[in-house]
Structures are given as C-alpha cells and as structure tokens.
Design a protein around this motif. Structure first.
Motif, mmCIF file in Angstrom:
data_model
loop_
_atom_site.group_PDB
_atom_site.id
_atom_site.type_symbol
_atom_site.label_atom_id
_atom_site.label_comp_id
_atom_site.label_asym_id
_atom_site.label_seq_id
_atom_site.Cartn_x
_atom_site.Cartn_y
_atom_site.Cartn_z
ATOM 1 N N ALA A 175 18.770 -52.973 83.228
ATOM 2 C CA ALA A 175 20.087 -52.415 82.652
ATOM 3 C C ALA A 175 20.216 -51.954 81.261
ATOM 4 C CB ALA A 175 21.277 -53.572 82.787
ATOM 5 N N ILE A 176 20.445 -50.836 81.113
ATOM 6 C CA ILE A 176 20.357 -50.121 79.569
ATOM 7 C C ILE A 176 21.748 -50.073 78.947
ATOM 8 C CG2 ILE A 176 19.633 -48.006 78.281
ATOM 9 C CD1 ILE A 176 17.425 -49.063 80.336
ATOM 10 N N ILE A 177 21.867 -50.932 78.171
ATOM 11 C CA ILE A 177 23.280 -51.373 77.465
ATOM 12 C C ILE A 177 23.383 -50.535 76.255
ATOM 13 C CG2 ILE A 177 25.085 -52.987 76.608
ATOM 14 C CD1 ILE A 177 23.937 -53.368 79.630
ATOM 15 N N ILE A 178 24.343 -49.504 75.963
ATOM 16 C CA ILE A 178 24.442 -48.820 74.983
ATOM 17 C C ILE A 178 26.005 -48.746 74.347
ATOM 18 C CG2 ILE A 178 24.404 -46.304 74.101
ATOM 19 C CD1 ILE A 178 22.645 -45.349 76.349
ATOM 20 N N PRO A 179 25.992 -49.655 73.093
ATOM 21 C CA PRO A 179 27.263 -49.667 72.573
ATOM 22 C C PRO A 179 27.810 -48.404 72.025
ATOM 23 C CG PRO A 179 25.421 -50.860 71.279
ATOM 24 C CD PRO A 179 24.817 -50.325 72.346
ATOM 25 N N PHE A 180 28.897 -48.109 71.932
ATOM 26 C CA PHE A 180 29.480 -46.763 71.825
ATOM 27 C C PHE A 180 30.747 -46.468 71.196
ATOM 28 C CE2 PHE A 180 31.184 -42.717 73.270
ATOM 29 C CZ PHE A 180 30.384 -41.547 72.851
ATOM 30 N N ARG A 181 30.982 -45.486 70.220
ATOM 31 C CA ARG A 181 32.269 -45.126 69.942
ATOM 32 C C ARG A 181 31.983 -43.863 69.061
ATOM 33 N NH1 ARG A 181 36.442 -48.789 66.809
ATOM 34 N NH2 ARG A 181 35.159 -48.593 65.088
ATOM 35 N N ASP A 182 32.729 -42.576 69.389
ATOM 36 C CA ASP A 182 32.802 -41.483 68.694
ATOM 37 C C ASP A 182 31.490 -40.750 68.323
ATOM 38 O OD1 ASP A 182 35.476 -41.938 68.526
ATOM 39 O OD2 ASP A 182 35.521 -43.140 66.674
#
Length: 393
Positions: A175-182
């Motif tokens: 599982a590739i987990i990418i925290p994200f915003r904007d």
C-alpha cells in the motif's frame, strides 16, 4: 632392504594415506557448504549495489547484480490474486554476497509455494527475486500530460490505482500512502512517474491519497495513520510505503517493498545535494511492514504543522529494538518538486522531547477521524478525511 629403510617407507605410505583422507574430507566439506550457501542465496531478497552500473552497460547484463540486503517475501493464497494456483520458483543461486550488510545474518526466508502440477505452463509461478525489466537510473518527467491522456497511457493500472504483474504471482502486497492537500500538480507528476516503475517491480500495489479536509494546520503523520487503517479495509497488505507527494524516484532498483527492518527510502535527494542530512532521518519516503507499524503504534497524532513526526517515528523504531535500514545512496535517489514551505510547528521540539512517554497511547490506539468521502478513479484511491485532535489524557 634394511629395517630402517623399511620402517621409513611404511611411515611415508601412512602419511600419504592420511593426507589423502584430509583432502577428501575438505572436498566433502566444501561440497556440503556450497549447497547450504546456494539455498541461502536463493532465499535472500536483494538490494543492488550500483557500482557495477555507472554506465548504460548494465542493461545488457541483468544477471550481473551484486546481492546484499534483504526483504520480507510473503506468499499469497490464490484467491487474493485472481489466479488458480501458484508454483514454486526455481532460480540459479546468487553467490556474490561480498557487500553483505549485517542485516543478511537474519535474512527472512521465502516460504515455498507448492503446486499440484508445477509443469503446467498455465499456472503462474512466483515472480523472480530480481524483477527482469528494471532499467536502473530513470529520466524524471516533471511535465506530465493531462489526466485523461495519462490514464490511456498507463494501461497496466487498474481502477483505484492498483497494479500487479500479469504473468507471475507477486511476492509483495504493498500500500502506497500519500498524505495530501492542495498540491494537484505535484500529485499528477508523482503518479505519472511512479506507476510505470511499480509495474516494472512486479509487486501487487495500490496507491492511496489521503487528503485532509479544511484549511487548519496540516497533520501529515495522522493522515498516514488513517491511510494504514483504511488500506487494510481494502485488503491485508504486507507492506506500507509512506510517500511525500513532492518526491520523484530516480532509480527503479529502489524497490518499493518491505525489508526485515524499517527502511528509509529517500536517502539521497537533489535538494540536499544527494546527501543524507542526518543519521536518524526517516522522512520523505519510508517503508514498514504491517507488523512493524502496529508494533510502534503508528505515527504520533500530536504533530500539527510541519516537522517533528518523522524524528518521533525514528525514536519509536529504536524503542522497539528495530533499526533504520537503507539502500545505497546511488540507488535511493529522488528529485524534489518545488513548493512553498509549510508552516512549521513551533512546539515540535518540545513535543518530540516528551514523545517516549506517549508511545503506547499516542498513535493508532487513539486515532480518531471521519471518512468524509472515498472515490476510486483509475490512478489512485482517494480518501477525504476530517481529523479529530486527540484529547489530552
């Protein structure tokens, strides 16, 4: 013949016999040890030393790889991979372990996979220990096409950002987990560079974009905890890669799999002149197995704003008698996309200093969030979440 000469001849004959026995014993011992080493080398997952591949010549010599390091290589029941059966892999022994790290001593073994008919060509075998289509150094593309064109180009990617090899059974579920915003342009660029590399690595993977709702302080660590929990609702992943959206891999031999120890993946970044800033760095891109992440209770939930959470994770890893492993810097290379610096957490050093007292209670055990929305376009699984700050104990 004089008695003295006869005695000397007798002793000489027995000496020759004794030497012959010693030689035969050494030959037998060498034979036995070579069999053990062959079996061990077959079972060792690799980390490749690129010193042999300073130029393009390595592409013509895929078997000239130096083996060292290790990885966790689970096997999967056929039902989880949409196949009918699996067959045991047979590969030549990989003998060159001159650059072995001390991790190799306790290398994880590959469990054999049985098949009722290993001669049946229709039964997919385990993927090779060394993915055969790796190209080494990559040309990073910072100008991806429009999303619709990307989706057409990336034919090997399935809905939800999933990929897996078509002609063999993958050894890893990631599982590739990418925290994200904007940062939509950064995300588009990362996906365009990442998907082809992961497909060549012959792993079964799924990319999760975990987006924080609202405009409050960003909590990267908490989003990664959410990604871990939500990903396991999809399937039982063995490995988790926590990946910043602005880092683009420069070498596909940097395998997105989990070793026996937690791995810091982004060792050499162009922004830092491809040098590791400090020894305990665990930020950027990192890999942990499902069990390791559960053991350290995930990331801390109390780091709001930029900085501190990765150093806290490094402390958690050490507290459980684990250590940070790394590929060589000439493999674990990344380019960083330009972006405005996030607002730093002014209390990060204070929170970091007192972290040890919270390890058992701060993390997965007190994680609270609300899943607002979930979608599965072709290139990723998108999770929009509302984070609930943990209450003081």
């Amino acid at each position: 013949m004089p008695v003295a000469a006869a005695v000397a001849l007798w002793h000489r004959a027995h000496l020759y016999k004794a030497l012959a026995c010693v030689v035969l014993a050494l030959i037998a011992l060498q034979y036995l040890l070579s069999g053990v080493l062959d079996r061990r080398s077959i079972e060792t997952i690799f980390t490749i030393n690129t010193t042999r591949y300073a130029d393009h010549a390595y592409r013509s010599h895929p078997h000239g790889l130096i083996i060292y390091g290790l990885g966790v290589s689970p096997t999967y029941p056929p039902s989880t991979l949409n196949i009918t059966s699996t067959a045991q892999l047979t590969v030549p022994a990989l003998r060159d372990i001159n650059n072995a790290t001390k991790q190799d001593v306790n290398a994880t073994r590959i469990a054999p996979v049985s098949s009722p008919n290993t001669t049946d060509p229709s039964i997919p075998q385990l993927c090779p220990l060394i993915p055969p289509n790796l190209v080494g150094p990559l040309t990073v593309n910072k100008n991806p096409p429009e999303v619709l064109k990307m989706e057409k180009e990336l034919t090997g990617v399935e809905t939800g950002g999933r990929g897996w090899p078509s002609h063999c059974t993958p050894r890893h579920r990631v599982a590739i987990i990418i925290p994200f915003r904007d940062r939509p342009q950064h995300l588009q660029t990362l996906l365009y560079n990442l998907h082809p590399m992961l497909l060549r690595q012959q792993i079964s993977y799924q990319i999760f974009i975990v987006e924080q709702e609202g405009t409050g302080l960003f909590n990267r660590a908490m989003l990664m905890n959410v990604g871990y929990v939500e990903a396991l609702k999809e399937q039982k992943f063995d490995c988790f890669i926590f990946h910043d959206v602005d880092l683009l891999p420069e070498d596909d031999r940097n395998l997105y799999t989990c070793p026996e120890q937690p791995r810091h993946m982004s060792v050499a970044i162009d922004k830092f002149k491809y040098r590791l800033p400090y020894t305990d760095l665990f930020g950027g891109v990192s890999a942990m197995s499902r069990e390791q992440f559960r053991l350290v209770n995930g990331f801390s939930n109390v780091f709001w704003g930029w900085g501190g959470e990765d150093d806290d994770m490094a402390n958690r890893i050490k507290s459980q008698n684990l250590h940070i492993s790394r590929y060589p810097a000439n493999i674990a290379r990344y380019k960083m996309l330009l972006h405005k610096r996030e607002k730093a957490n002014p209390r990060r050093y204070e929170v970091l200093k007192t972290g040890k007292n919270r390890f058992p209670t701060d993390g997965l055990t007190d994680l609270k969030y609300q899943l607002i929305e979930k979608k599965k376009p072709k290139l990723y699984t998108w999770l929009l979440v509302r984070l609930t700050p943990p209450q003081p104990s």
